[in-house]
Structure formats: structure tokens, C-alpha cells
Design a protein around this motif. Structure first.
Motif, PDB file in Angstrom:
ATOM      1  N   THR A  76      -4.984  20.853  22.806  1.00 18.53           N
ATOM      2  CA  THR A  76      -5.568  19.277  22.431  1.00 18.53           C
ATOM      3  C   THR A  76      -7.111  19.545  23.800  1.00 18.53           C
ATOM      4  OG1 THR A  76      -4.992  19.063  25.451  1.00 18.53           O
ATOM      5  CG2 THR A  76      -3.710  18.110  23.486  1.00 18.53           C
ATOM      6  N   ASN A  77      -7.712  21.044  23.693  1.00 20.57           N
ATOM      7  CA  ASN A  77      -8.987  21.053  24.049  1.00 20.57           C
ATOM      8  C   ASN A  77      -9.188  21.826  23.149  1.00 20.57           C
ATOM      9  OD1 ASN A  77      -8.537  20.649  27.231  1.00 20.57           O
ATOM     10  ND2 ASN A  77      -7.698  22.627  27.479  1.00 20.57           N
ATOM     11  N   GLN A  79     -11.036  20.626  20.298  1.00 20.65           N
ATOM     12  CA  GLN A  79     -12.374  20.100  20.476  1.00 20.65           C
ATOM     13  C   GLN A  79     -13.433  20.659  21.179  1.00 20.65           C
ATOM     14  OE1 GLN A  79     -13.505  18.899  17.437  1.00 20.65           O
ATOM     15  NE2 GLN A  79     -15.274  18.893  17.826  1.00 20.65           N
ATOM     16  N   TYR A  80     -12.687  20.081  23.194  1.00 23.05           N
ATOM     17  CA  TYR A  80     -13.826  20.840  23.982  1.00 23.05           C
ATOM     18  C   TYR A  80     -14.157  22.014  23.487  1.00 23.05           C
ATOM     19  CZ  TYR A  80     -15.025  22.362  28.582  1.00 23.05           C
ATOM     20  OH  TYR A  80     -15.217  22.687  29.481  1.00 23.05           O
ATOM     21  N   ASP A  83     -17.189  21.876  20.766  1.00 22.00           N
ATOM     22  CA  ASP A  83     -18.595  21.734  21.578  1.00 22.00           C
ATOM     23  C   ASP A  83     -18.829  21.944  22.669  1.00 22.00           C
ATOM     24  OD1 ASP A  83     -18.124  18.729  19.988  1.00 22.00           O
ATOM     25  OD2 ASP A  83     -16.736  17.988  21.249  1.00 22.00           O
ATOM     26  N   TYR A  84     -18.142  23.268  23.203  1.00 15.27           N
ATOM     27  CA  TYR A  84     -18.920  23.299  24.571  1.00 15.27           C
ATOM     28  C   TYR A  84     -19.600  24.780  23.808  1.00 15.27           C
ATOM     29  CZ  TYR A  84     -19.645  26.024  29.019  1.00 15.27           C
ATOM     30  OH  TYR A  84     -20.025  26.393  30.041  1.00 15.27           O
ATOM     31  N   LEU A 135     -13.560  29.604  29.049  1.00 21.41           N
ATOM     32  CA  LEU A 135     -12.486  28.740  27.756  1.00 21.41           C
ATOM     33  C   LEU A 135     -12.092  29.511  27.675  1.00 21.41           C
ATOM     34  CD1 LEU A 135     -15.412  27.848  25.607  1.00 21.41           C
ATOM     35  CD2 LEU A 135     -14.042  27.051  27.453  1.00 21.41           C
TER      36      LEU A 135
END
Length: 188
Positions: A76-77, A79-80, A83-84, A135
Motif C-alpha cells: 500500500t506504500n 505511491q508514497y 512520491d518520496y 524506505l
């Protein structure tokens, strides 16, 4: 005896001439982008090894590409993570090249494909290593694929010498000039 010496001298000059023509032929017959030398890194080289190799030289690195990282963050991360990474000044050019990624269709593991611009900058290197921890990124190794490609800028006119120098390092799989070529239309 005099004829033998002349013949021997002629043969030596012929061999030397052929060797020089081979070197000149590569430069004269194949056009390349001045200052560009592309270096393929051996599969299995870690990111720290790649940075150490880059730091051995005082050359600008246009980018480090053809590298893949996986993340242990939940799917679920994705896109995070993208973006990061794309918020970094060295992971995109602001126009065409951005970090991309996907979820593996069976495992849902995050994979990302960064292109690290100007990564000869040690502050960028330190930031990338910190980002990997944050990450939970790990460099992916594929035995049949390159461990990355470094696009170096070397002094103009010294491209062939640097190509040979880079090839002498164990971490290097191959080195090439950035040859200019075009596709030729098919003829019937």
C-alpha cells in the motif's frame, strides 16, 4: 643480409602501422558524444561499492541507471515510495525522467527503478543511503543483468584512455563510448 634487415624493418613498420590504424579507425569511423563514457557495473555489486568506485575519480556523473531496488514496506506504500523518491533533486530531471515502480504480480513486493543524477555528489550519495534505510530499499541482483550503468563525463579527447582505465577495474563489466548511430531504413 641487408635485404633481410630491410624486410624485417618493413614488417615491423607494417605491424605498428596496422595497430595505429585500428585505434584511429575506432575514433575516426564511429562518431561518439564527446566526454561521454558509459560503464557497466558487474552484477552483484552493492550500492556502496558503486559509490566508492565513482568517488575514485573526479568526473561528473550524468547519471547512474539500470538499477532496481525492492522495498520491504507494505504494498500500500508504493505511491508514497514513488512520491518520496521523486521529491529528491537527484532522482529525476523534472521533465522526462522520474522514478518508476510497480508491485510484483505474485508477491506484491514494491520494486522501483531510479535514475540517480549527478550521483558523484557525496551529499546525494549519503542521502540515498539514508533513503534506502527509511524506505527499506534493497538493491536487486539479477545474475544475467548488469549491476547498473554509470554515465561518466571525462575530459574531451581522453574518452578512449578513460574507457581503458575503467575496464581495468574488477567492478566493471564493460565500458563504451557513447557512440552516435542511427537506424538505417530497410530496403527491399
Amino acid at each position: 643480409m641487408k635485404n633481410v634487415k630491410i624486410l624485417l624493418l618493413f614488417l615491423v613498420l607494417l605491424v605498428v602501422s596496422c595497430q595505429n590504424d585500428d585505434i584511429k579507425g575506432e575514433v575516426e569511423t564511429r562518431e561518439f558524444v564527446p566526454t561521454d563514457v558509459l560503464v557497466g557495473i558487474r552484477s552483484g555489486a552493492g550500492i556502496n561499492q558503486i559509490f566508492n568506485f565513482i568517488n575514485e575519480f573526479e568526473h561528473t556523473v550524468e547519471n547512474l541507471n539500470s538499477i532496481t531496488f525492492t522495498s520491504d514496506l507494505p504494498a500500500t506504500n508504493l505511491q508514497y515510495v514513488l512520491d518520496y523518491l521523486n521529491d529528491k533533486p537527484y532522482t529525476n530531471d523534472g521533465e522526462d525522467w522520474f522514478v518508476t515502480g510497480y508491485l510484483h504480480y505474485q508477491t506484491n513486493q514494491i520494486s522501483v527503478f531510479p535514475r540517480l543524477f549527478e550521483i558523484n555528489n557525496t551529499q546525494y550519495q549519503e542521502d540515498w543511503l539514508s533513503t534506502m534505510i527509511l524506505l527499506k530499499l534493497k538493491k536487486k541482483y539479477d545474475a544475467g543483468l548488469s549491476g547498473g550503468i554509470i554515465h561518466f563525463n571525462v575530459p574531451e579527447g581522453e574518452e578512449l584512455e578513460w574507457k581503458k582505465t575503467f575496464e581495468s577495474y574488477d567492478i566493471v563489466d564493460w565500458a563504451e563510448l557513447n557512440y552516435i548511430g542511427g537506424a538505417q531504413p530497410a530496403t527491399n
